[in-house]
Design an enzyme around this catalytic site. Structure first.
Site: not given
Ligand SMILES: [Zn+2]
Ligand SMILES: [Zn+2]
Length: 305
Positions: A63, A65, A67-68, A140, A211, A269
């Site tokens: 996805h 976001h 942090d990915h 999510h 996530d 995570h």
């Molecule tokens: Zn994340």
């Molecule tokens: Zn996320």
């Protein structure tokens, strides 16, 4: 195949846990590496391993976001300077193409290899004669996907000892027998290859989820997997928090593992609110529901047996 965790933290980088990225090393199977997510500084993490960016064949994004994906443009650019000339494919949800294209364009990054970007919705994302990768949407804050990687069954091995005992010596004939052909020997004997090939070797199943809250598609993707990688952002007692932030607890991840009858659960995570001293407790929470649970840490590597 081995899974190498390059980053195992949630949201923001922490000293002991960088943000998410996982390498599936398939050096024996196809001489390449697949990457799942590419959080910021993933290429720095790679520097501490034996991974070669030029061997990365595919990158699957769960996805969008930060942090990915914040490590993606940097890694793609650096791969050009590290003798990466082979084609690379990035799979991800809608928006991944625009993100990569804009990042490379404004930074005037010119890749020295063909880059293919495939946006998908759900279903089969990739298939060849060795592997099939399926994706399904999870629960999510934004569209987040889980991947199920299925290795196709492989033909059994040729029983060379039995062949020799029967007076059939090595030569081009072995390849024919291995593929199950029936051949006639010079002495007139007719030999069926299937009599000399062991049973098919069952392919492995690896499930890597983005996530998510505790949800049904997580369970579907994980069915009978050899390894399930499930996020566990929160501890079991923070179920409400997990729900509010569209994440899962250790216990929920373990429940999915148990319901889906997986072999090994790997929690990742992990929120930075949990320090090193808390980690054993997090695993214990999962083990109560699903005994074969592990908690990932950066650079942890597991063999998929
Ligand atoms: Zn994340
Ligand atoms: Zn996320």
């Amino acid at each position: 195949m081995d899974l190498l965790f390059l980053g195992t933290g949630a949201g923001i980088p922490a000293k002991l846990r960088n943000v998410t990225s996982i390498a599936l090393k398939m050096l024996e199977e196809r001489k390449t590496i697949w990457l799942f997510d590419c959080g910021e500084a993933t290429q720095h993490q790679i520097l501490h391993t034996s991974l070669k960016p030029r061997k990365i064949e595919k990158i699957f994004i769960t996805h969008l976001h930060g942090d990915h994906i914040y490590g993606l443009p940097g890694l793609l650019g650096s791969r050009s300077f590290q003798a990466g000339h082979s084609e690379l494919t990035v799979y991800g949800p809608k928006g991944i193409k625009e993100y990569i294209d804009v990042s490379l364009k404004v930074s005037e990054t010119h890749l020295q290899y063909p880059l293919v970007i495939e946006e998908f919705k759900e279903g089969i994302v990739f298939e060849d004669d060795q592997f099939v990768v399926e994706a399904a949407v999870l629960e999510h804050g934004i569209h987040s996907f889980g991947y199920r990687i299925t290795e196709k069954d492989r033909k059994g091995t040729l029983d060379v000892d039995k062949l020799r005992n029967d007076g059939i010596m090595p030569g081009p004939i072995y390849a024919k027998l291995k593929s199950g052909e029936t051949v006639q020997l010079e002495d007139g004997r007719i030999i069926n290859g299937n009599d000399y090939v062991g049973p098919d070797q069952k392919g492995k199943i690896i499930t890597i989820l983005g996530d998510t809250r505790y949800c049904e598609n997580a369970r579907n993707l994980a069915q009978n997997a050899d390894v399930l990688v499930h996020e566990a952002t929160f501890s079991a007692e923070n179920e409400e928090l997990a729900f509010d932030y569209f994440h899962s607890t250790t216990k929920q991840a373990a429940t999915i593992a148990s319901e889906a009858n997986v072999r090994t659960l790997c929690l990742t995570h992990i929120s930075s609110r949990y320090g090193k001293d808390d980690w054993p407790q997090l695993v214990k929470e999962a083990e109560k529901v699903f005994p074969n649970s592990l908690i990932a840490h950066d650079f942890m590597e597991i063999k998929i047996k």
